[in-house]
Motif scaffolding. Structure first.
Motif, mmCIF file in Angstrom:
data_model
loop_
_atom_site.group_PDB
_atom_site.id
_atom_site.type_symbol
_atom_site.label_atom_id
_atom_site.label_comp_id
_atom_site.label_asym_id
_atom_site.label_seq_id
_atom_site.Cartn_x
_atom_site.Cartn_y
_atom_site.Cartn_z
ATOM 1 N N SER A 1 53.950 -47.449 -86.394
ATOM 2 C CA SER A 1 52.622 -47.028 -85.915
ATOM 3 C C SER A 1 51.488 -47.826 -86.547
ATOM 4 N N PRO B 1 51.287 -42.905 -82.392
ATOM 5 C CA PRO B 1 52.366 -42.119 -83.006
ATOM 6 C C PRO B 1 53.497 -41.771 -82.037
ATOM 7 N N ALA C 1 55.519 -44.899 -81.308
ATOM 8 C CA ALA C 1 56.252 -45.255 -82.526
ATOM 9 C C ALA C 1 57.509 -44.384 -82.646
#
Ligand SMILES: [Zn+2]
Length: 200
Positions: free
Chosen positions: A16, A23, A26
């Motif tokens: 991230s 997020p 990721a």
């Protein structure tokens, strides 16, 4: 997130930090990687390391390259009388995608910004002056961002580089105001280049 093992959580945290990866992405990438074929993951890791280790800046124009002199500088079919000055090496990649410009490039490595402690001598301006002496350059096209610092840097360059027989132009307005080249689409960039005007 309690169910995530530490090693996956730290992979997500590392991913991230990359540009454009939030997020959720990721987490999706991390979960994909830990379940993927280990040979494929190893190949990806090696490709990242290899690129990072081999990439360098072109000794002439400052572009990202895998060799001492980049492909554009080494290409005899490029118009050596025309040099486009950009801020960052990645701007070259953006302009090449617009496929309008057939000259060469020079990356300054930033913009003059006294507030951030960036002075003219911190940029690759002296290198550009050396190129003006050695190469058959007849026009310098300034293609910096349209923000205050880009404008100020452009005018500083136009004055400092001014000499007999050299035309100094800047790309046309029409780029989004207050931004860098990365916010312009390819058509806008190529129109801005074609509509360039003499500065002084
Ligand atoms: Zn180069």
């Amino acid at each position: 997130m309690a169910a995530l093992p530490d090693c996956i959580a730290s992979l997500i945290a590392a991913l991230s930090t990359l540009p454009g990866i939030g997020p959720r992405s990721a987490e999706r990438i991390a979960l994909h990687l830990v379940q993927a074929d280990s040979g494929a993951v190893k190949h990806l890791a090696e490709a990242i390391l290899d690129a990072r280790e081999r990439v360098r800046f072109c000794e002439v124009c400052g572009a990202l390259t895998g060799t001492p002199i980049c492909d554009t500088c080494a290409d005899p079919r490029r118009d050596a009388s025309l040099v486009c000055v950009i801020e960052r090496p990645v701007d070259i990649i953006l302009l090449e995608k617009s496929a309008t410009f057939r000259g060469k490039y020079h990356a300054l490595g930033g913009k003059i910004s006294p507030l951030n402690g960036v002075e003219p001598e911190d940029l690759r301006i002296a290198e550009l002056e050396k190129r003006l002496l050695k190469e058959p350059i007849r026009e310098v096209v300034i293609a910096l961002g349209t923000d205050v610092e880009g404008d100020a840097t452009g005018f500083y360059l136009a004055k400092r580089l001014a000499r007999e027989g050299l035309k100094i132009t800047r790309i046309a307005h029409g780029l989004p105001a207050g931004t860098g080249l990365e916010f312009a689409d390819e058509l806008t960039l190529s129109r801005a280049l074609e509509g360039r005007r003499e500065m002084l």
